[in-house]
Design a protein around this motif. Structure first.
Motif, PDB file in Angstrom:
ATOM      1  N   ALA A  58      -1.016  46.234   5.948  1.00  0.00           N
ATOM      2  CA  ALA A  58      -1.010  46.394   7.400  1.00  0.00           C
ATOM      3  C   ALA A  58      -1.503  45.138   8.093  1.00  0.00           C
ATOM      4  CB  ALA A  58      -1.875  47.598   7.798  1.00  0.00           C
ATOM      5  N   ARG A  59      -2.584  44.581   7.582  1.00  0.00           N
ATOM      6  CA  ARG A  59      -3.134  43.364   8.190  1.00  0.00           C
ATOM      7  C   ARG A  59      -2.164  42.196   8.069  1.00  0.00           C
ATOM      8  NH1 ARG A  59      -7.666  45.897   5.981  1.00  0.00           N
ATOM      9  NH2 ARG A  59      -7.575  44.770   4.003  1.00  0.00           N
ATOM     10  N   ARG A  60      -1.502  42.092   6.921  1.00  0.00           N
ATOM     11  CA  ARG A  60      -0.533  41.019   6.724  1.00  0.00           C
ATOM     12  C   ARG A  60       0.636  41.162   7.700  1.00  0.00           C
ATOM     13  NH1 ARG A  60      -0.526  41.562   1.814  1.00  0.00           N
ATOM     14  NH2 ARG A  60       1.236  42.986   1.559  1.00  0.00           N
ATOM     15  N   LEU A  61       1.109  42.378   7.884  1.00  0.00           N
ATOM     16  CA  LEU A  61       2.223  42.628   8.795  1.00  0.00           C
ATOM     17  C   LEU A  61       1.844  42.273  10.233  1.00  0.00           C
ATOM     18  CD1 LEU A  61       4.493  45.733   8.652  1.00  0.00           C
ATOM     19  CD2 LEU A  61       3.649  44.936  10.844  1.00  0.00           C
ATOM     20  N   LEU A  62       0.656  42.677  10.651  1.00  0.00           N
ATOM     21  CA  LEU A  62       0.199  42.396  12.011  1.00  0.00           C
ATOM     22  C   LEU A  62      -0.001  40.898  12.228  1.00  0.00           C
ATOM     23  CD1 LEU A  62      -2.322  45.342  12.228  1.00  0.00           C
ATOM     24  CD2 LEU A  62      -0.272  45.106  13.647  1.00  0.00           C
ATOM     25  N   ALA A  63      -0.542  40.217  11.221  1.00  0.00           N
ATOM     26  CA  ALA A  63      -0.741  38.770  11.334  1.00  0.00           C
ATOM     27  C   ALA A  63       0.593  38.052  11.437  1.00  0.00           C
ATOM     28  CB  ALA A  63      -1.533  38.253  10.132  1.00  0.00           C
ATOM     29  N   ASP A  64       1.572  38.472  10.634  1.00  0.00           N
ATOM     30  CA  ASP A  64       2.893  37.848  10.688  1.00  0.00           C
ATOM     31  C   ASP A  64       3.528  38.027  12.064  1.00  0.00           C
ATOM     32  OD1 ASP A  64       2.619  37.064   8.072  1.00  0.00           O
ATOM     33  OD2 ASP A  64       3.935  38.620   7.245  1.00  0.00           O
ATOM     34  N   ALA A  65       3.347  39.216  12.647  1.00  0.00           N
ATOM     35  CA  ALA A  65       3.909  39.462  13.980  1.00  0.00           C
ATOM     36  C   ALA A  65       3.226  38.579  15.017  1.00  0.00           C
ATOM     37  CB  ALA A  65       3.761  40.939  14.344  1.00  0.00           C
ATOM     38  N   LEU A  66       1.913  38.449  14.937  1.00  0.00           N
ATOM     39  CA  LEU A  66       1.194  37.604  15.892  1.00  0.00           C
ATOM     40  C   LEU A  66       1.583  36.137  15.762  1.00  0.00           C
ATOM     41  CD1 LEU A  66      -2.468  38.948  16.064  1.00  0.00           C
ATOM     42  CD2 LEU A  66      -0.800  38.822  17.925  1.00  0.00           C
ATOM     43  N   ASP A  67       1.983  35.724  14.575  1.00  0.00           N
ATOM     44  CA  ASP A  67       2.335  34.322  14.357  1.00  0.00           C
ATOM     45  C   ASP A  67       3.542  33.893  15.184  1.00  0.00           C
ATOM     46  OD1 ASP A  67       0.244  33.830  12.649  1.00  0.00           O
ATOM     47  OD2 ASP A  67       1.411  34.097  10.812  1.00  0.00           O
ATOM     48  N   ILE A  68       4.383  34.840  15.588  1.00  0.00           N
ATOM     49  CA  ILE A  68       5.563  34.477  16.383  1.00  0.00           C
ATOM     50  C   ILE A  68       5.322  34.649  17.881  1.00  0.00           C
ATOM     51  CG2 ILE A  68       7.065  35.199  14.487  1.00  0.00           C
ATOM     52  CD1 ILE A  68       7.884  37.593  16.342  1.00  0.00           C
TER      53      ILE A  68
ATOM     54  N   PRO B 211       1.808  33.163  24.599  1.00  0.00           N
ATOM     55  CA  PRO B 211       0.954  33.792  25.617  1.00  0.00           C
ATOM     56  C   PRO B 211       1.743  34.716  26.545  1.00  0.00           C
ATOM     57  CG  PRO B 211       0.355  31.499  25.369  1.00  0.00           C
ATOM     58  CD  PRO B 211       1.607  31.700  24.546  1.00  0.00           C
ATOM     59  N   GLY B 212       1.270  35.931  26.678  1.00  0.00           N
ATOM     60  CA  GLY B 212       1.920  36.899  27.546  1.00  0.00           C
ATOM     61  C   GLY B 212       3.035  37.683  26.889  1.00  0.00           C
ATOM     62  N   ALA B 213       3.345  37.357  25.624  1.00  0.00           N
ATOM     63  CA  ALA B 213       4.477  38.005  24.956  1.00  0.00           C
ATOM     64  C   ALA B 213       4.180  39.432  24.548  1.00  0.00           C
ATOM     65  CB  ALA B 213       4.884  37.204  23.721  1.00  0.00           C
TER      66      ALA B 213
ATOM     67  N   PHE C  48       3.480  42.554  25.504  1.00  0.00           N
ATOM     68  CA  PHE C  48       3.425  43.580  26.540  1.00  0.00           C
ATOM     69  C   PHE C  48       2.910  44.882  25.925  1.00  0.00           C
ATOM     70  CE2 PHE C  48       5.360  47.180  28.781  1.00  0.00           C
ATOM     71  CZ  PHE C  48       4.850  46.961  30.041  1.00  0.00           C
ATOM     72  N   GLY C  49       2.018  45.561  26.639  1.00  0.00           N
ATOM     73  CA  GLY C  49       1.437  46.776  26.098  1.00  0.00           C
ATOM     74  C   GLY C  49       0.585  46.484  24.886  1.00  0.00           C
ATOM     75  N   PHE C  50      -0.165  45.360  24.953  1.00  0.00           N
ATOM     76  CA  PHE C  50      -0.883  44.895  23.768  1.00  0.00           C
ATOM     77  C   PHE C  50      -1.952  45.865  23.298  1.00  0.00           C
ATOM     78  CE2 PHE C  50      -3.463  43.289  27.244  1.00  0.00           C
ATOM     79  CZ  PHE C  50      -4.774  43.469  26.802  1.00  0.00           C
ATOM     80  N   VAL C  51      -2.294  46.848  24.105  1.00  0.00           N
ATOM     81  CA  VAL C  51      -3.311  47.809  23.688  1.00  0.00           C
ATOM     82  C   VAL C  51      -2.905  48.503  22.387  1.00  0.00           C
ATOM     83  CG1 VAL C  51      -2.357  49.675  25.124  1.00  0.00           C
ATOM     84  CG2 VAL C  51      -4.737  49.764  24.394  1.00  0.00           C
ATOM     85  N   TRP C  52      -1.596  48.799  22.207  1.00  0.00           N
ATOM     86  CA  TRP C  52      -1.153  49.471  20.985  1.00  0.00           C
ATOM     87  C   TRP C  52      -1.308  48.537  19.789  1.00  0.00           C
ATOM     88  CZ3 TRP C  52      -1.368  53.894  22.945  1.00  0.00           C
ATOM     89  CH2 TRP C  52      -0.820  54.187  24.198  1.00  0.00           C
ATOM     90  N   PHE C  53      -0.974  47.277  19.991  1.00  0.00           N
ATOM     91  CA  PHE C  53      -1.120  46.301  18.912  1.00  0.00           C
ATOM     92  C   PHE C  53      -2.597  46.126  18.572  1.00  0.00           C
ATOM     93  CE2 PHE C  53      -0.935  42.449  16.547  1.00  0.00           C
ATOM     94  CZ  PHE C  53       0.371  42.321  16.086  1.00  0.00           C
ATOM     95  N   ASP C  54      -3.417  46.050  19.604  1.00  0.00           N
ATOM     96  CA  ASP C  54      -4.847  45.859  19.409  1.00  0.00           C
ATOM     97  C   ASP C  54      -5.454  47.012  18.620  1.00  0.00           C
ATOM     98  OD1 ASP C  54      -6.937  43.968  20.055  1.00  0.00           O
ATOM     99  OD2 ASP C  54      -7.835  45.545  21.269  1.00  0.00           O
ATOM    100  N   ARG C  55      -5.082  48.205  18.969  1.00  0.00           N
ATOM    101  CA  ARG C  55      -5.643  49.375  18.285  1.00  0.00           C
ATOM    102  C   ARG C  55      -5.121  49.464  16.847  1.00  0.00           C
ATOM    103  NH1 ARG C  55      -8.555  52.853  21.027  1.00  0.00           N
ATOM    104  NH2 ARG C  55      -7.943  54.665  19.795  1.00  0.00           N
TER     105      ARG C  55
ATOM    106  N   ARG D 122      -7.262  38.218  18.582  1.00  0.00           N
ATOM    107  CA  ARG D 122      -6.073  37.393  18.839  1.00  0.00           C
ATOM    108  C   ARG D 122      -5.087  38.139  19.732  1.00  0.00           C
ATOM    109  NH1 ARG D 122      -3.364  35.486  13.417  1.00  0.00           N
ATOM    110  NH2 ARG D 122      -1.893  34.581  14.928  1.00  0.00           N
ATOM    111  N   ALA D 123      -4.906  39.425  19.454  1.00  0.00           N
ATOM    112  CA  ALA D 123      -3.961  40.223  20.224  1.00  0.00           C
ATOM    113  C   ALA D 123      -4.359  40.283  21.694  1.00  0.00           C
ATOM    114  CB  ALA D 123      -3.858  41.633  19.645  1.00  0.00           C
ATOM    115  N   VAL D 124      -5.657  40.416  21.959  1.00  0.00           N
ATOM    116  CA  VAL D 124      -6.131  40.435  23.345  1.00  0.00           C
ATOM    117  C   VAL D 124      -5.837  39.103  24.027  1.00  0.00           C
ATOM    118  CG1 VAL D 124      -8.161  40.542  24.820  1.00  0.00           C
ATOM    119  CG2 VAL D 124      -7.884  42.193  22.962  1.00  0.00           C
ATOM    120  N   ARG D 125      -6.103  38.006  23.320  1.00  0.00           N
ATOM    121  CA  ARG D 125      -5.855  36.694  23.918  1.00  0.00           C
ATOM    122  C   ARG D 125      -4.379  36.483  24.225  1.00  0.00           C
ATOM    123  NH1 ARG D 125      -9.618  35.097  19.875  1.00  0.00           N
ATOM    124  NH2 ARG D 125      -7.963  34.140  18.606  1.00  0.00           N
ATOM    125  N   VAL D 126      -3.530  36.869  23.281  1.00  0.00           N
ATOM    126  CA  VAL D 126      -2.097  36.716  23.490  1.00  0.00           C
ATOM    127  C   VAL D 126      -1.603  37.656  24.583  1.00  0.00           C
ATOM    128  CG1 VAL D 126       0.184  36.979  22.428  1.00  0.00           C
ATOM    129  CG2 VAL D 126      -1.666  35.919  21.142  1.00  0.00           C
ATOM    130  N   GLY D 127      -2.056  38.907  24.531  1.00  0.00           N
ATOM    131  CA  GLY D 127      -1.592  39.895  25.488  1.00  0.00           C
ATOM    132  C   GLY D 127      -1.959  39.596  26.913  1.00  0.00           C
TER     133      GLY D 127
END
Length: 212
Positions: free
Chosen positions: A164-174, A177-179, A181-188, A201-206
């Motif tokens: 799960a962590r690897r998948l989330l990190a890979d998604a964040l790598d692409i 800033p601002g990409a 949307f609805g980052f609360v779901w990603f953050d949780r 990281r998700a908060v900063r990007v979101g």
């Protein structure tokens, strides 16, 4: 639609005039689509609740004029998640999913399943294995940032926190800033996976402050 940020009042009047004109000319589907577009702008720029109500009006319009309302209902389900109407999300998603599958509308199937899965994850309910969902989302062009929280949630549920962590990190790598949307779901999803660093990281990007 492009005028909304500069002059929302004028933009709303233009869209309402366009809807009235489409109805007058008998272009009922065009009128319904314009109502959905208006509801999306209202949800994004005014309040989610107002957008949900506007989508309800679009559904009523479709039903009153003999138009299929399922696509509008699916759009409404996505907004209901953010409005906190979670029981209704589950009811509507369960009702709409057979339609999406029988009609072959894979994009709408992903949209409906995404909304339902977000709610179930937040409620601590099982969502089961989601490999087919991930493939369907990729095949229909959904952004990995939107899909990752659900697939990661399924991995955590299966005991694969590292995956799960690897998948989330890979998604964040692409992300940019601002990409996110609805980052609360990603953050949780990051927090469920025990990845506080990724959550930050998700908060900063979101919020669009810095890149991932």
């Amino acid at each position: 639609m492009a005028r909304w940020e500069a002059d929302p009042g004028a933009a709303r009047r233009d869209m309402l005039a366009a809807i009235a004109g489409a109805v007058r000319d008998g272009e009922l589907r065009a009128a319904m689509v314009a109502q959905v577009n208006l509801a999306g702008l209202v949800a994004d720029h005014e309040s989610v609740g107002a957008g949900v109500r506007a989508l309800g009006d679009a559904i009523a319009f479709a039903e009153a004029h003999g138009l299929p309302a399922e696509e509008v209902r699916a759009a409404r389900v996505a907004k209901l998640v953010f409005a906190g109407e979670w029981s209704e999300v589950i009811r509507e998603a369960d009702d709409l999913l057979p339609w999406a599958r029988s009609s072959g509308d894979a994009f709408m199937e992903v949209r409906i399943r995404l909304a339902s899965a977000h709610v179930r994850l937040e409620r601590g309910e099982a969502i089961g294995e989601q490999a087919d969902f991930a493939k369907l989302a990729r095949d229909t062009g959904w952004c990995p940032l939107q899909i990752a929280p659900v697939v990661a949630g399924a991995a955590v549920e299966a005991g694969d926190g590292a995956g799960a962590r690897r998948l989330l990190a890979d998604a964040l790598d692409i992300a940019y800033p601002g990409a996110l949307f609805g980052f609360v779901w990603f953050d949780r999803a990051c927090l469920r996976a025990g990845a506080l660093d990724l959550a930050r990281r998700a908060v900063r990007v979101g919020t669009g402050r810095v890149s991932a």
